[in-house]
Design a protein around this motif. Structure first.
Motif, PDB file in Angstrom:
ATOM      1  N   LEU A  70       0.826  -1.205   0.000  1.00 56.06           N
ATOM      2  CA  LEU A  70       0.000   0.000   0.000  1.00 56.06           C
ATOM      3  C   LEU A  70       0.865   1.262   0.000  1.00 56.06           C
ATOM      4  O   LEU A  70       0.579   2.218  -0.724  1.00 56.06           O
ATOM      5  CB  LEU A  70      -0.919  -0.012   1.215  1.00 56.06           C
ATOM      6  CG  LEU A  70      -1.983   1.043   1.288  1.00 56.06           C
ATOM      7  CD1 LEU A  70      -2.938   0.920   0.107  1.00 56.06           C
ATOM      8  CD2 LEU A  70      -2.746   0.911   2.578  1.00 56.06           C
ATOM      9  N   ALA A  71       1.922   1.268   0.771  1.00 60.65           N
ATOM     10  CA  ALA A  71       2.823   2.425   0.823  1.00 60.65           C
ATOM     11  C   ALA A  71       3.530   2.626  -0.520  1.00 60.65           C
ATOM     12  O   ALA A  71       3.655   3.757  -1.009  1.00 60.65           O
ATOM     13  CB  ALA A  71       3.841   2.256   1.933  1.00 60.65           C
ATOM     14  N   LEU A  72       3.992   1.536  -1.125  1.00 59.57           N
ATOM     15  CA  LEU A  72       4.663   1.657  -2.434  1.00 59.57           C
ATOM     16  C   LEU A  72       3.692   2.105  -3.508  1.00 59.57           C
ATOM     17  O   LEU A  72       4.046   2.919  -4.368  1.00 59.57           O
ATOM     18  CB  LEU A  72       5.301   0.328  -2.811  1.00 59.57           C
ATOM     19  CG  LEU A  72       6.508  -0.091  -1.975  1.00 59.57           C
ATOM     20  CD1 LEU A  72       6.936  -1.506  -2.345  1.00 59.57           C
ATOM     21  CD2 LEU A  72       7.646   0.879  -2.134  1.00 59.57           C
ATOM     22  N   GLY A  73       2.472   1.600  -3.485  1.00 62.70           N
ATOM     23  CA  GLY A  73       1.460   2.049  -4.438  1.00 62.70           C
ATOM     24  C   GLY A  73       1.149   3.522  -4.264  1.00 62.70           C
ATOM     25  O   GLY A  73       0.980   4.260  -5.242  1.00 62.70           O
ATOM     26  N   SER A  74       1.076   3.965  -3.024  1.00 59.17           N
ATOM     27  CA  SER A  74       0.832   5.388  -2.762  1.00 59.17           C
ATOM     28  C   SER A  74       1.971   6.234  -3.297  1.00 59.17           C
ATOM     29  O   SER A  74       1.743   7.305  -3.883  1.00 59.17           O
ATOM     30  CB  SER A  74       0.689   5.629  -1.261  1.00 59.17           C
ATOM     31  OG  SER A  74      -0.390   4.916  -0.749  1.00 59.17           O
ATOM     32  N   VAL A  80       3.973   5.569  -5.778  1.00 59.39           N
ATOM     33  CA  VAL A  80       3.936   5.585  -7.241  1.00 59.39           C
ATOM     34  C   VAL A  80       2.859   6.538  -7.735  1.00 59.39           C
ATOM     35  O   VAL A  80       3.093   7.337  -8.659  1.00 59.39           O
ATOM     36  CB  VAL A  80       3.714   4.153  -7.784  1.00 59.39           C
ATOM     37  CG1 VAL A  80       3.341   4.186  -9.253  1.00 59.39           C
ATOM     38  CG2 VAL A  80       4.947   3.317  -7.567  1.00 59.39           C
ATOM     39  N   VAL A  81       1.676   6.481  -7.134  1.00 57.43           N
ATOM     40  CA  VAL A  81       0.569   7.306  -7.617  1.00 57.43           C
ATOM     41  C   VAL A  81       0.778   8.779  -7.277  1.00 57.43           C
ATOM     42  O   VAL A  81       0.571   9.652  -8.108  1.00 57.43           O
ATOM     43  CB  VAL A  81      -0.779   6.798  -7.046  1.00 57.43           C
ATOM     44  CG1 VAL A  81      -1.906   7.767  -7.346  1.00 57.43           C
ATOM     45  CG2 VAL A  81      -1.102   5.432  -7.619  1.00 57.43           C
ATOM     46  N   PHE A  82       1.175   9.059  -6.048  1.00 53.84           N
ATOM     47  CA  PHE A  82       1.213  10.454  -5.613  1.00 53.84           C
ATOM     48  C   PHE A  82       2.502  11.186  -5.943  1.00 53.84           C
ATOM     49  O   PHE A  82       2.518  12.416  -5.985  1.00 53.84           O
ATOM     50  CB  PHE A  82       0.943  10.532  -4.106  1.00 53.84           C
ATOM     51  CG  PHE A  82      -0.463  10.147  -3.749  1.00 53.84           C
ATOM     52  CD1 PHE A  82      -1.541  10.850  -4.253  1.00 53.84           C
ATOM     53  CD2 PHE A  82      -0.700   9.070  -2.923  1.00 53.84           C
ATOM     54  CE1 PHE A  82      -2.827  10.492  -3.933  1.00 53.84           C
ATOM     55  CE2 PHE A  82      -1.987   8.709  -2.598  1.00 53.84           C
ATOM     56  CZ  PHE A  82      -3.051   9.427  -3.108  1.00 53.84           C
ATOM     57  N   PHE A  83       3.596  10.477  -6.181  1.00 52.05           N
ATOM     58  CA  PHE A  83       4.862  11.152  -6.412  1.00 52.05           C
ATOM     59  C   PHE A  83       5.348  11.073  -7.858  1.00 52.05           C
ATOM     60  O   PHE A  83       6.489  11.402  -8.149  1.00 52.05           O
ATOM     61  CB  PHE A  83       5.932  10.622  -5.477  1.00 52.05           C
ATOM     62  CG  PHE A  83       5.636  10.904  -4.021  1.00 52.05           C
ATOM     63  CD1 PHE A  83       5.444  12.202  -3.588  1.00 52.05           C
ATOM     64  CD2 PHE A  83       5.526   9.873  -3.119  1.00 52.05           C
ATOM     65  CE1 PHE A  83       5.150  12.465  -2.264  1.00 52.05           C
ATOM     66  CE2 PHE A  83       5.246  10.132  -1.793  1.00 52.05           C
ATOM     67  CZ  PHE A  83       5.057  11.427  -1.362  1.00 52.05           C
ATOM     68  N   THR A  84       4.508  10.607  -8.762  1.00 55.49           N
ATOM     69  CA  THR A  84       4.907  10.592 -10.171  1.00 55.49           C
ATOM     70  C   THR A  84       4.088  11.583 -10.955  1.00 55.49           C
ATOM     71  O   THR A  84       3.104  12.083 -10.552  1.00 55.49           O
ATOM     72  CB  THR A  84       4.740   9.199 -10.795  1.00 55.49           C
ATOM     73  OG1 THR A  84       3.401   8.785 -10.639  1.00 55.49           O
ATOM     74  CG2 THR A  84       5.679   8.207 -10.169  1.00 55.49           C
TER      75      THR A  84
END
Length: 67
Positions: A57-61, A63-67
């Motif tokens: 969940l942290a890695l998905g967040s 990827v979505v929020f910092f790209t």
């Protein structure tokens, strides 16, 4: 590609990013509710599974929020 094609691709990417952000938020809320339910009503048998799910969940967040 022409300028209009690039603008259409940028708009589609923006729509996809907002959709992914919403999906990630719903998934995080459902996961948190599930985790709280299991902590209150049952013993937590698979702590490593919860830790790995939080990591995903942290890695998905990220990827979505910092790209």
């Amino acid at each position: 590609p022409t300028r209009s094609t690039r603008l259409q691709l940028a708009a589609a990417a923006s729509d996809l990013r907002s959709w992914l952000s919403g999906f990630l938020l719903v998934f995080a809320v459902l996961f948190a509710v599930n985790l709280l339910f299991h902590l209150r009503s049952h013993r937590l048998l698979h702590a490593d599974l919860v830790a790995h799910a939080l990591l995903v969940l942290a890695l998905g967040s990220a990827v979505v929020f910092f790209t």
